[in-house]
Write an enzyme that holds these catalytic residues in place. Structure first.
Site, short mmCIF file in Angstrom:
data_model
loop_
_atom_site.label_atom_id
_atom_site.label_comp_id
_atom_site.label_asym_id
_atom_site.label_seq_id
_atom_site.Cartn_x
_atom_site.Cartn_y
_atom_site.Cartn_z
N GLU A 182 -9.44 -6.45 3.42
CA GLU A 182 -9.42 -5.36 4.41
C GLU A 182 -8.27 -4.45 4.02
OE1 GLU A 182 -11.33 -4.81 7.12
OE2 GLU A 182 -12.56 -6.60 7.01
N ASN A 233 1.58 -4.38 10.29
CA ASN A 233 1.38 -3.34 11.31
C ASN A 233 0.71 -3.82 12.59
OD1 ASN A 233 -1.02 -3.57 9.81
ND2 ASN A 233 -1.61 -1.47 10.28
N CYS A 242 -4.31 1.33 9.73
CA CYS A 242 -5.18 1.57 8.58
C CYS A 242 -6.22 2.65 8.86
CB CYS A 242 -5.85 0.28 8.14
SG CYS A 242 -6.58 -0.61 9.51
N SER A 258 -2.63 -3.59 1.51
CA SER A 258 -2.80 -2.35 0.74
C SER A 258 -3.77 -2.56 -0.44
CB SER A 258 -1.44 -1.90 0.21
OG SER A 258 -0.89 -2.91 -0.59
P1 NAP Z 1 0.90 -4.98 1.71
O1 NAP Z 1 2.19 -4.56 1.14
O2 NAP Z 1 -0.29 -5.00 0.84
O3 NAP Z 1 1.16 -6.44 2.32
C1 NAP Z 1 0.17 -7.15 3.01
C2 NAP Z 1 0.45 -8.64 2.87
O4 NAP Z 1 0.29 -9.02 1.51
C3 NAP Z 1 1.88 -9.02 3.25
O5 NAP Z 1 1.87 -10.29 3.86
C4 NAP Z 1 2.56 -9.06 1.90
O6 NAP Z 1 3.71 -9.84 1.86
C5 NAP Z 1 1.46 -9.68 1.05
N1 NAP Z 1 1.60 -9.49 -0.40
C6 NAP Z 1 2.26 -8.51 -1.06
N2 NAP Z 1 2.18 -8.71 -2.40
C7 NAP Z 1 1.45 -9.83 -2.57
C8 NAP Z 1 1.01 -10.56 -3.72
N3 NAP Z 1 1.32 -10.18 -4.96
N4 NAP Z 1 0.27 -11.68 -3.53
C9 NAP Z 1 -0.06 -12.09 -2.30
N5 NAP Z 1 0.34 -11.46 -1.16
C10 NAP Z 1 1.08 -10.33 -1.31
O7 NAP Z 1 0.53 -4.13 3.00
P2 NAP Z 1 1.45 -3.73 4.23
O8 NAP Z 1 2.42 -2.70 3.80
O9 NAP Z 1 1.97 -4.96 4.92
O10 NAP Z 1 0.35 -3.11 5.18
C11 NAP Z 1 -0.11 -1.83 5.03
C12 NAP Z 1 -1.45 -1.77 4.35
O11 NAP Z 1 -2.38 -2.60 5.02
C13 NAP Z 1 -2.05 -0.38 4.40
O12 NAP Z 1 -2.65 -0.06 3.19
C14 NAP Z 1 -3.08 -0.51 5.52
O13 NAP Z 1 -4.09 0.45 5.49
C15 NAP Z 1 -3.57 -1.87 5.29
N6 NAP Z 1 -4.25 -2.38 6.49
C16 NAP Z 1 -5.61 -2.53 6.47
C17 NAP Z 1 -6.26 -2.97 7.60
C18 NAP Z 1 -7.75 -3.18 7.64
O14 NAP Z 1 -8.21 -3.89 8.53
N7 NAP Z 1 -8.51 -2.61 6.75
C19 NAP Z 1 -5.52 -3.23 8.76
C20 NAP Z 1 -4.14 -3.04 8.73
C21 NAP Z 1 -3.51 -2.62 7.58
P3 NAP Z 1 5.15 -9.25 2.29
O15 NAP Z 1 4.95 -7.97 2.96
O16 NAP Z 1 5.62 -10.30 3.19
O17 NAP Z 1 5.95 -9.17 1.05
#
Ligand code: NAP
Length: 460
Positions: free
Chosen positions: A233, A137, A267, A214
């Protein structure tokens, strides 16, 4: 090697295909970062700073290229993509500045009778190789929050950007190369989280995993990372209270932006909006009018407000939550309209706390407006969440503001603003399901360095 097709999220066309890194490519990247570590850790602070500032300058010069790429691969509306680029220039600039002031302090060893005759101080030493995993994002600024502090502190990094949005990180790495970053100091690997990301997290060599994404993936990483430092995060179902003394001229446009910027995929996006009943009618009339005026469509259009969501599945999931809430008694105040990845902004009312649109992270252009009578009740509803990232409160009453600060178990409370406010040097991060640790350049540097205590025995 299998390929990763990176799509333009509005047109659906393939922008570029990248080779997917398997276990052996991840291992090779980690080894290159390991080999580069001693040299980079020994690079003087002023030189590390110059490279960070040089990269920031190059991103600034190429800002339109970055903006267009973020608009295409993330679907982010041009104006918000341009804002992200400007923020990332600041983030790297802060990192360059912070590189020059990483220091310890003296320790009064003789405060203990056992420490008499000793002089102590501590240093901050880099950790080694840091594995960084980032979400789709904010494909530039959330990468910057890991790469900037990591390099400033003297670590080398292996970065796995989100598979949906890796191209911005590649362009960023090019700016670092042009600014003089030595080979191996910043390695990129591409591919799905379940395979490429997993291999990186499980690799025994890195000293730390820094992850933004996430909560379920964060919890998984914590389990499989092994004996490493981990910063997480994670998400939030962010809320904001609007008291009757709020300045509506400020609050209305700000709450609308906070709910729908980046199609709600932030987020700290505003998802639960608590409005005092005495102003609810006036507030809602303005809020709905402003929401209906938002321009939904091609993110490359300079006047676009809301672009497509990241995938058809994400948009379909959001629509299903909305329809489920309506089936359970919620009332839509806007038309429910979706075309593939494009979901028009949705305002719901008459929602209940146990509906998915309220109690889970929506991560979609969707907000629920809840009326309340007593401030204490609004505060209790806002605090009733397993997440704890940021919250907002509009009031001119200091007593209420401090009540909220005390009551909310969150990383940040924004008074006279919404949950979405962030500048990049402030400590930022969540409690409970929202994560572990803090970013915000100086604070991330603290988490990316080890304290090394030095003690001299001056006794004979
Ligand atoms: P996500 O599905 O958790 O993915 C985040 C990253 O983790 C991606 O690079 C993803 O790879 C990777 N990933 C997925 N499964 C994994 C595993 N088993 N092992 C290691 N890495 C893995 O999150 P998203 O959909 O991209 O982002 C949305 C989430 O991020 C929301 O919950 C949002 O609130 C959170 N977020 C938090 C912050 C903060 O600063 N607190 C900021 C922004 C977003 P792929 O996607 O390439 O498969």
């Amino acid at each position: 090697m299998a390929a990763l097709d990176v799509l333009d999220k509005f047109t659906g066309e393939i922008i570029r295909s990248l080779p997917i890194a398997g276990e052996s490519e991840v291992d090779a990247a980690v080894r290159r970062a390991q080999r580069a570590f001693p040299g980079w850790a020994a690079t003087p602070a002023h030189r590390r700073a110059a490279i960070l500032l040089g990269a920031a300058e190059r991103i600034q010069t190429r800002r339109d290229e970055f903006t267009a790429l973020i608009a295409r691969e993330a679907g982010k509306a041009w104006k918000h993509a341009a804002g992200e680029v400007a923020r990332s220039v600041e983030t790297f600039t802060f990192a360059g500045e912070e590189a020059k002031r990483i220091h310890g302090e003296t320790v009064p060893m003789d405060a203990s009778a056992f420490g008499e005759g000793r002089v102590g101080f501590y240093l901050r030493a880099p950790l080694g190789v840091v594995s960084a995993i980032t979400p789709f994002n904010f494909p530039l600024n959330l990468v910057a929050h890991k790469v900037g502090p990591g390099l400033a502190a003297g670590n080398t990094l292996v970065l796995k950007p989100a598979e949906e949005t890796p191209l911005t990180a590649i362009l960023m790495a090019e700016c670092f190369r042009d600014a003089g970053l030595p080979d191996g100091v910043l390695e990129l690997v591409h591919g799905p989280g379940e395979t490429t990301g997993d291999a990186l997290v499980r690799h025994p060599a890195p000293a730390k995993v820094t992850f933004t994404g996430s909560p379920p993936v964060g919890a998984h990483i914590l389990k499989v990372a092994g004996l490493k430092r981990v910063t997480l995060e994670l998400g939030n179902n962010s809320g904001t209270i609007v008291e009757p003394d709020a300045n509506l001229e400020q609050a209305v446009p700000r709450t609308v932006m906070s709910a729908f910027a980046n199609a709600g995929q932030v987020c700290i996006s505003l998802q639960r909006l608590y409005v005092h009943e005495t102003i609810a009618e006036a507030f809602l009339a303005q809020f709905i009018a402003a929401t209906r005026a938002l321009k939904v469509g091609n993110p490359l259009d300079r006047d676009c407000d809301v672009g497509p969501m990241i995938s058809d599945e994400a948009a379909a999931r959001a629509e299903s939550w909305i329809r489920e809430a309506i089936g359970e008694g919620a009332r839509p105040l806007t038309e429910i309209k979706r075309e593939g990845r494009l979901l028009w902004p949705v305002v719901l009312t008459d929602t209940r706390p146990d509906m998915k649109v309220m109690c889970r992270e929506a991560f979609a252009p969707l907000v629920s407006v809840v009326r309340y009578e007593r401030f204490e009740d609004a505060l209790a509803m806002l605090a009733d969440s397993p997440y704890g990232l940021q919250a907002g409160l509009y009031t001119r009453d200091l007593y209420k503001a401090f009540k909220a600060v005390a009551a909310l178990d969150v990383g940040g409370v924004m008074v006279n603003d919404t949950s979405i406010f962030r500048v990049d040097q402030m400590p930022y991060g969540g409690n409970r399901m929202s994560g572990i640790g803090r970013e915000g350049v100086r604070f991330a540097i603290e988490e990316m360095t080890n304290l090394k205590l030095v003690c001299f025995n001056l006794g004979d």
